[in-house]
Design a protein around this motif. Structure first.
Motif, PDB file in Angstrom:
ATOM      1  N   TYR A 176       0.859  -1.183   0.000  1.00  0.00           N
ATOM      2  CA  TYR A 176       0.000   0.000   0.000  1.00  0.00           C
ATOM      3  C   TYR A 176       0.897   1.235   0.000  1.00  0.00           C
ATOM      4  O   TYR A 176       1.687   1.455   0.924  1.00  0.00           O
ATOM      5  CB  TYR A 176      -0.900  -0.006   1.226  1.00  0.00           C
ATOM      6  CG  TYR A 176      -1.972   1.045   1.173  1.00  0.00           C
ATOM      7  CD1 TYR A 176      -3.125   0.838   0.421  1.00  0.00           C
ATOM      8  CD2 TYR A 176      -1.842   2.251   1.855  1.00  0.00           C
ATOM      9  CE1 TYR A 176      -4.121   1.803   0.360  1.00  0.00           C
ATOM     10  CE2 TYR A 176      -2.831   3.210   1.804  1.00  0.00           C
ATOM     11  CZ  TYR A 176      -3.972   2.981   1.052  1.00  0.00           C
ATOM     12  OH  TYR A 176      -4.952   3.937   0.992  1.00  0.00           O
ATOM     13  N   ARG A 177       0.764   2.044  -1.033  1.00  0.00           N
ATOM     14  CA  ARG A 177       1.677   3.185  -1.200  1.00  0.00           C
ATOM     15  C   ARG A 177       1.076   4.455  -0.602  1.00  0.00           C
ATOM     16  O   ARG A 177      -0.073   4.798  -0.880  1.00  0.00           O
ATOM     17  CB  ARG A 177       1.986   3.412  -2.674  1.00  0.00           C
ATOM     18  CG  ARG A 177       3.069   4.475  -2.900  1.00  0.00           C
ATOM     19  CD  ARG A 177       3.543   4.491  -4.334  1.00  0.00           C
ATOM     20  NE  ARG A 177       2.545   4.965  -5.254  1.00  0.00           N
ATOM     21  CZ  ARG A 177       2.732   5.947  -6.146  1.00  0.00           C
ATOM     22  NH1 ARG A 177       3.906   6.532  -6.231  1.00  0.00           N
ATOM     23  NH2 ARG A 177       1.771   6.300  -6.971  1.00  0.00           N
ATOM     24  N   GLU A 183       7.906   8.483  -0.767  1.00  0.00           N
ATOM     25  CA  GLU A 183       6.909   7.407  -0.877  1.00  0.00           C
ATOM     26  C   GLU A 183       7.303   6.282   0.069  1.00  0.00           C
ATOM     27  O   GLU A 183       8.488   5.976   0.196  1.00  0.00           O
ATOM     28  CB  GLU A 183       6.869   6.841  -2.299  1.00  0.00           C
ATOM     29  CG  GLU A 183       6.546   7.847  -3.374  1.00  0.00           C
ATOM     30  CD  GLU A 183       7.053   7.379  -4.726  1.00  0.00           C
ATOM     31  OE1 GLU A 183       6.385   6.547  -5.348  1.00  0.00           O
ATOM     32  OE2 GLU A 183       8.132   7.834  -5.135  1.00  0.00           O
ATOM     33  N   LEU A 220       5.994   2.197   1.298  1.00  0.00           N
ATOM     34  CA  LEU A 220       5.103   1.055   1.090  1.00  0.00           C
ATOM     35  C   LEU A 220       4.814   0.395   2.434  1.00  0.00           C
ATOM     36  O   LEU A 220       5.703   0.311   3.300  1.00  0.00           O
ATOM     37  CB  LEU A 220       5.744   0.025   0.152  1.00  0.00           C
ATOM     38  CG  LEU A 220       5.914   0.436  -1.310  1.00  0.00           C
ATOM     39  CD1 LEU A 220       6.608  -0.681  -2.086  1.00  0.00           C
ATOM     40  CD2 LEU A 220       4.566   0.758  -1.948  1.00  0.00           C
ATOM     41  N   GLN A 256      -9.717  -2.378  -2.756  1.00  0.00           N
ATOM     42  CA  GLN A 256      -8.444  -2.567  -2.043  1.00  0.00           C
ATOM     43  C   GLN A 256      -8.325  -4.005  -1.552  1.00  0.00           C
ATOM     44  O   GLN A 256      -7.376  -4.705  -1.888  1.00  0.00           O
ATOM     45  CB  GLN A 256      -8.361  -1.596  -0.865  1.00  0.00           C
ATOM     46  CG  GLN A 256      -8.378  -0.125  -1.270  1.00  0.00           C
ATOM     47  CD  GLN A 256      -7.187   0.268  -2.115  1.00  0.00           C
ATOM     48  OE1 GLN A 256      -6.103  -0.287  -1.941  1.00  0.00           O
ATOM     49  NE2 GLN A 256      -7.377   1.201  -3.032  1.00  0.00           N
ATOM     50  N   ASN A 313      -8.484   5.984  -9.272  1.00  0.00           N
ATOM     51  CA  ASN A 313      -7.225   5.240  -9.213  1.00  0.00           C
ATOM     52  C   ASN A 313      -7.164   4.459  -7.901  1.00  0.00           C
ATOM     53  O   ASN A 313      -7.630   4.934  -6.858  1.00  0.00           O
ATOM     54  CB  ASN A 313      -6.051   6.243  -9.326  1.00  0.00           C
ATOM     55  CG  ASN A 313      -4.699   5.577  -9.262  1.00  0.00           C
ATOM     56  OD1 ASN A 313      -4.218   5.249  -8.186  1.00  0.00           O
ATOM     57  ND2 ASN A 313      -4.072   5.388 -10.418  1.00  0.00           N
ATOM     58  N   ASN A 314      -6.564   3.284  -7.965  1.00  0.00           N
ATOM     59  CA  ASN A 314      -6.560   2.385  -6.804  1.00  0.00           C
ATOM     60  C   ASN A 314      -5.475   2.690  -5.768  1.00  0.00           C
ATOM     61  O   ASN A 314      -5.222   1.876  -4.880  1.00  0.00           O
ATOM     62  CB  ASN A 314      -6.431   0.933  -7.259  1.00  0.00           C
ATOM     63  CG  ASN A 314      -7.724   0.420  -7.854  1.00  0.00           C
ATOM     64  OD1 ASN A 314      -8.813   0.784  -7.413  1.00  0.00           O
ATOM     65  ND2 ASN A 314      -7.620  -0.405  -8.900  1.00  0.00           N
ATOM     66  N   GLU A 315      -4.816   3.851  -5.903  1.00  0.00           N
ATOM     67  CA  GLU A 315      -3.861   4.268  -4.864  1.00  0.00           C
ATOM     68  C   GLU A 315      -4.388   5.551  -4.216  1.00  0.00           C
ATOM     69  O   GLU A 315      -3.982   6.655  -4.582  1.00  0.00           O
ATOM     70  CB  GLU A 315      -2.475   4.495  -5.466  1.00  0.00           C
ATOM     71  CG  GLU A 315      -1.789   3.205  -5.865  1.00  0.00           C
ATOM     72  CD  GLU A 315      -0.303   3.410  -6.122  1.00  0.00           C
ATOM     73  OE1 GLU A 315       0.491   2.586  -5.654  1.00  0.00           O
ATOM     74  OE2 GLU A 315       0.049   4.397  -6.794  1.00  0.00           O
ATOM     75  N   ALA A 334      -1.755   8.206  -2.506  1.00  0.00           N
ATOM     76  CA  ALA A 334      -0.600   8.780  -3.198  1.00  0.00           C
ATOM     77  C   ALA A 334      -0.653  10.294  -3.065  1.00  0.00           C
ATOM     78  O   ALA A 334      -1.711  10.879  -2.802  1.00  0.00           O
ATOM     79  CB  ALA A 334      -0.624   8.391  -4.671  1.00  0.00           C
ATOM     80  N   PHE A 385      -2.463   1.897 -11.889  1.00  0.00           N
ATOM     81  CA  PHE A 385      -3.497   1.628 -10.888  1.00  0.00           C
ATOM     82  C   PHE A 385      -4.826   2.315 -11.216  1.00  0.00           C
ATOM     83  O   PHE A 385      -5.718   2.353 -10.370  1.00  0.00           O
ATOM     84  CB  PHE A 385      -2.996   2.060  -9.504  1.00  0.00           C
ATOM     85  CG  PHE A 385      -1.863   1.220  -8.999  1.00  0.00           C
ATOM     86  CD1 PHE A 385      -2.107   0.041  -8.316  1.00  0.00           C
ATOM     87  CD2 PHE A 385      -0.545   1.578  -9.244  1.00  0.00           C
ATOM     88  CE1 PHE A 385      -1.062  -0.748  -7.857  1.00  0.00           C
ATOM     89  CE2 PHE A 385       0.511   0.799  -8.802  1.00  0.00           C
ATOM     90  CZ  PHE A 385       0.255  -0.372  -8.108  1.00  0.00           C
TER      91      PHE A 385
END
Lengths: 443, 404
Positions: free
Chosen positions: A313-314, A386, A388, B317, B341-343, B346, B355
């Motif tokens: 997961y970022r 970033e 993770l 997720q 978007n799946n992030e 960010a 994503f």
């Protein structure tokens, strides 16, 4: 002991080790502690593995490895750790060769240790073993940079009770005129977390802040974060090291300032687990001129939400530099679920450069990555950070967290953080950029 | 309005109040899922939240309401309770000042003591009433004791299209200012909403000098986590009558501090004076709008949504978890699109197209007030439908959705 003699002694040891750590044994030669292993340990391990409580802010290295007797019981564990490249701890994959505290053993050094252990970890002729460096921390109250010019302690000892598990608090100590009669510039400060209990969790981390005289917290201010407490002096956690700034760099310490101690105590509850703590910070004054004023801050975020059982997961954060800036160090900070951290610069011309890549982040090792030479980043450069996170059952079983929870920002070790700390100095217009290799010595 | 009708309305309103429960203070903080048959619109600015709850079936055609919704209200005065307003901060609605919960109550007292943190700010509840007036509507607010806290005229105007049911929404306008929108029958009216107390920092983590907080490893700190989230991000939300919630959180615009040293968030955010807004209209064709001073807005939904032909699922997720998406503006030709978007966590400079999950058309207009910072609103338009509105300066982008 003042800093310069200590640095000189350390430099002598390091230079000596550069010669001695080439384990020039013949293929059929017996590898011994005295001839081959001790030099490697001295050069790479003993800065942390010193007698308990006298190492790196009193937060790390549960066993001392300064003598054969101390080392022998740990021989197999040492071989296993160095073979897996888990020790000495260094987690940055890139860049190489730019950080002053970069750790690591060569393939030959690892082979030497493994061969020694396979041979039964023989002592050899201990009278020929290199002399153990003097335990200078013992002579300077545990400070690895030598005896500070000024020590400021928490206002009074604090007792972490038996039933406590995860305790947060901020303590303030005002510097009196007796302690500091005039304004000074400091070139280094070193945290002493203040409590060491072998084999037990005690201080998870401490952060220091500086409030100049007259500082008034404005409740209407929207600011948040560590810096909201005033000027951040950074933090220390297990694996971190004190910061000696390059020559010409420093921080202003005004008389009458208040030092803030943001403490995080972490332990399991139980009878007899309580302990007293009184953290302190030692300041080392700059004797020469300070051209560059150093600050610390984090590029981070508190608005995230990591789903249960989510892998890779970022979470990101970024900041664009408003002035030409010299970066001195990075400290990526997160907790149990963090697996990787990266800082990337995007220059005004669009060019990208990875400033720090930590592909296997380990919460247990809060390493500060310190430049040998401050890194100049021009105004308009964007710094992206970033990280993770892995909230899986597999990692939870290894690290001791509950993967069924949605994880958000929080101060407990069981919560998460995403903070990309940096130490930096902003350049004023026309201010020259240091071109010389900064001397790691005090004036 | 005949006295009998008025009494009936009052009785019905009181009954409804009892049904929706609770005393008028000490309500659970907004943001917690409810299943009380009411439709909610929530607005969180600067760590304070106002939540407007109302029955989704208040028909314009109902005889009781006709007095309010006729062209000449003066001839048939009426008073109707249209909803309840919960607030965790002191609030000014138009010219009416509403007190929030005591700030002092959130702060543990004492020194050198170990204290357990409280659950966060409770909300104070008010009732909103509309009353007919010669020039349109009068907004009246009553408190816990049913006494009138304040009233003000609302100038209404024609709504197009007409709204057969009451629609009420709280929409962000600035860092501390929102707008109350009421739409009913052929009319709509608005009032400014302003949080008047200082924006809320993470006080629960800094209870005071030389005071510590002791938490257990397994303690449920979700309320505190939410407070921390709202210390960094603003949020708008819509809660369906059965309790399902959809929300969008977006970066707060932080004011520039006079003491900037070491402050990570000083000056952050998406006002109209920053570099990101300056680049907005220069966004190349086919490119994402980059937000260097903000995380990407996060859409979180507990029910699947449909935007036109695009489905926005839950569980993107992990299975069983609400849908969680970063939503990105994208310039395409002369128009705009929205990328899911799946992030969702960010930063706004870190879009990774690998994503991307879905993309929809957006309607765009640019004739609005020019100084508005970036915000995203979820505006209810019915019991299970709404509109996503992205606001930035004079620009607005909208997309309608239906909740499953």
């Amino acid at each position: 002991m003042k800093l310069q003699p200590r640095i000189s002694a350390l430099a002598a040891v390091v230079v000596g080790m550069m010669v001695m750590t080439q384990p020039g044994y013949a293929a059929d030669e017996k590898v011994t502690y005295s001839d081959h292993v001790a030099p490697i340990l001295q050069a790479n391990c003993m800065s942390c593995h010193k007698p308990a409580g006298k190492n790196i802010g009193s937060l790390v290295a549960p066993m001392s490895l300064t003598t054969y007797d101390e080392t022998r019981p740990w021989a197999r564990a040492i071989a296993r750790k160095v073979k897996a490249r888990e020790m000495p701890p260094w987690f940055a994959e890139a860049p190489k060769g730019v950080f002053s505290n970069e750790r690591g053993l060569t393939d030959k050094e690892i082979e030497t240790i493994v061969k020694w252990v396979d041979a039964g970890a023989p002592a050899g002729n201990l009278s020929k073993a290199p002399v153990v460096p003097r335990d200078t921390e013992a002579e300077s109250g545990g400070y690895s940079l030598g005896t500070p010019d000024l020590i400021v302690k928490m206002p009074q000892p604090y007792f972490v009770t038996d039933d406590a598990q995860d305790v947060q608090g901020t303590f303030h100590t005002k510097i009196t005129d007796d302690m500091l009669p005039q304004d000074v510039l400091v070139r280094a400060w070193e945290f002493r977390a203040g409590t060491y209990v072998a084999g037990k969790d005690t201080v998870h981390h401490m952060c220091g802040g500086l409030r100049p005289p007259g500082f008034v917290e404005n409740p209407a201010d929207d600011a948040e974060g560590e810096g909201a407490a005033g000027l951040s002096m950074g933090c220390i956690a297990g694996g971190a090291e004190p910061a000696l700034l390059p020559e010409g760099f420093g921080m202003e310490l005004k008389k009458g300032s208040t030092i803030t101690f943001n403490m995080h105590y972490y332990k399991q509850a139980g009878a007899g687990t309580g302990y007293w703590n009184q953290a302190e910070v030692g300041f080392y004054f700059a004797k020469g001129p300070v051209k560059y004023k150093v600050h610390s801050k984090s590029i981070g975020t508190t608005g995230f939400e990591i789903p249960p059982h989510k892998v890779n997961y970022r979470i990101g954060a970024a900041e664009t530099l408003k002035k030409d800036t010299l970066y001195l160090a990075y400290w990526p900070h997160a907790h149990l679920r963090a697996t990787a951290a990266r800082y990337t610069a995007t220059y005004p011309d669009g060019r990208k450069e990875v400033l720090l890549d930590v592909p296997r982040y380990d919460q247990g090792w809060q390493v500060t990555y310190k430049y040998k030479q401050p890194k100049l980043l021009p105004k308009g450069t964007r710094i992206d950070v970033e990280m993770l996170f892995d909230n899986s059952a597999d990692r939870g079983a290894k690290r001791g967290f509950n993967p069924n929870l949605t994880i958000r920002n929080g101060p407990r070790t069981q919560d998460e953080m995403m903070l990309g700390f940096v130490s930096y100095a902003e350049l004023e217009p026309g201010q020259e950029v240091p071109t010389q290799q900064p001397q790691q010595q005090r004036d | 309005m005949p006295a009998q009708h008025r009494l009936q309305t009052l009785v019905a309103s009181v009954f409804l109040l009892i049904l929706v429960g609770g005393v008028a203070t000490g309500q659970a903080p907004p943001g917690q899922t409810k299943n009380d048959g009411l439709l909610r619109s929530e607005l969180s600015l600067g760590g304070r939240t106002a939540a407007l709850a109302y029955a989704p079936d208040l028909q314009a055609s109902d005889a009781v309401h006709k007095g309010l919704l006729s062209a000449t209200t003066g001839s048939a005065p009426a008073r109707v309770r249209v909803g309840q307003l919960d607030t965790t901060g002191s609030l000014r609605v138009g010219s009416i000042d509403l007190a929030g919960p005591s700030q002092q109550a959130q702060r543990p007292a004492g020194t050198q003591s170990t204290v357990a943190p409280g659950p966060g700010p409770a909300a104070v509840r008010y009732d909103l009433w509309l009353e007919g007036a010669n020039n349109g509507w009068q907004l009246q607010v009553t408190g816990a004791d049913k006494g009138v806290v304040g009233q003000m005229p609302l100038s209404r105007r024609a709504a197009a299209p007409a709204s057969p049911y009451l629609v009420a929404a709280l929409i962000p306008e600035d860092s501390t200012v929102g707008r109350l929108l009421l739409q009913w029958g052929d009319y709509q009216a608005t009032a400014d909403v302003l949080f008047t107390d200082p924006s809320r920092r993470r006080t629960e983590e800094n209870p005071g000098v030389n005071v510590t907080i002791n938490r257990r490893h397994d303690e449920d700190t979700s309320v505190l986590s939410r407070a921390r989230l709202l210390a960094q991000r603003n949020e708008t939300a819509m809660v369906l009558p059965k309790g399902s919630r959809m929300s969008v959180s977006f970066q707060r615009t932080f004011t520039r501090s006079s003491r900037t040293d070491g402050n990570p968030n000083t000056g952050r955010g998406l006002g109209v004076d920053g570099p990101d807004f300056a680049r907005l209209m220069q966004t190349p064709d086919g490119a994402i709008v980059m937000l260097t001073e903000s995380s990407v807005p996060r859409l979180r939904t507990e029910v699947p949504l449909r935007f036109g032909n695009a489905s926005i699922a839950t569980g993107n997720q992990v299975a069983g978890f609400p849908g969680s998406y970063g939503v990105w503006l994208k310039k395409v030709g002369a128009g705009w699109r929205l990328v899911f978007n799946n992030e969702p966590d960010a930063w706004g400079s870190q879009h990774d197209p690998k994503f991307d999950a879905a993309e929809i058309e957006l309607s765009h207009s640019d004739g609005h007030a020019a100084a508005r910072p970036f915000a995203v609103a979820i505006v209810p338009s019915g019991a299970a439908r709404g509109r996503l509105v992205i606001i930035w300066g004079a620009h607005e982008w909208t997309a309608d959705f239906v909740a499953s």
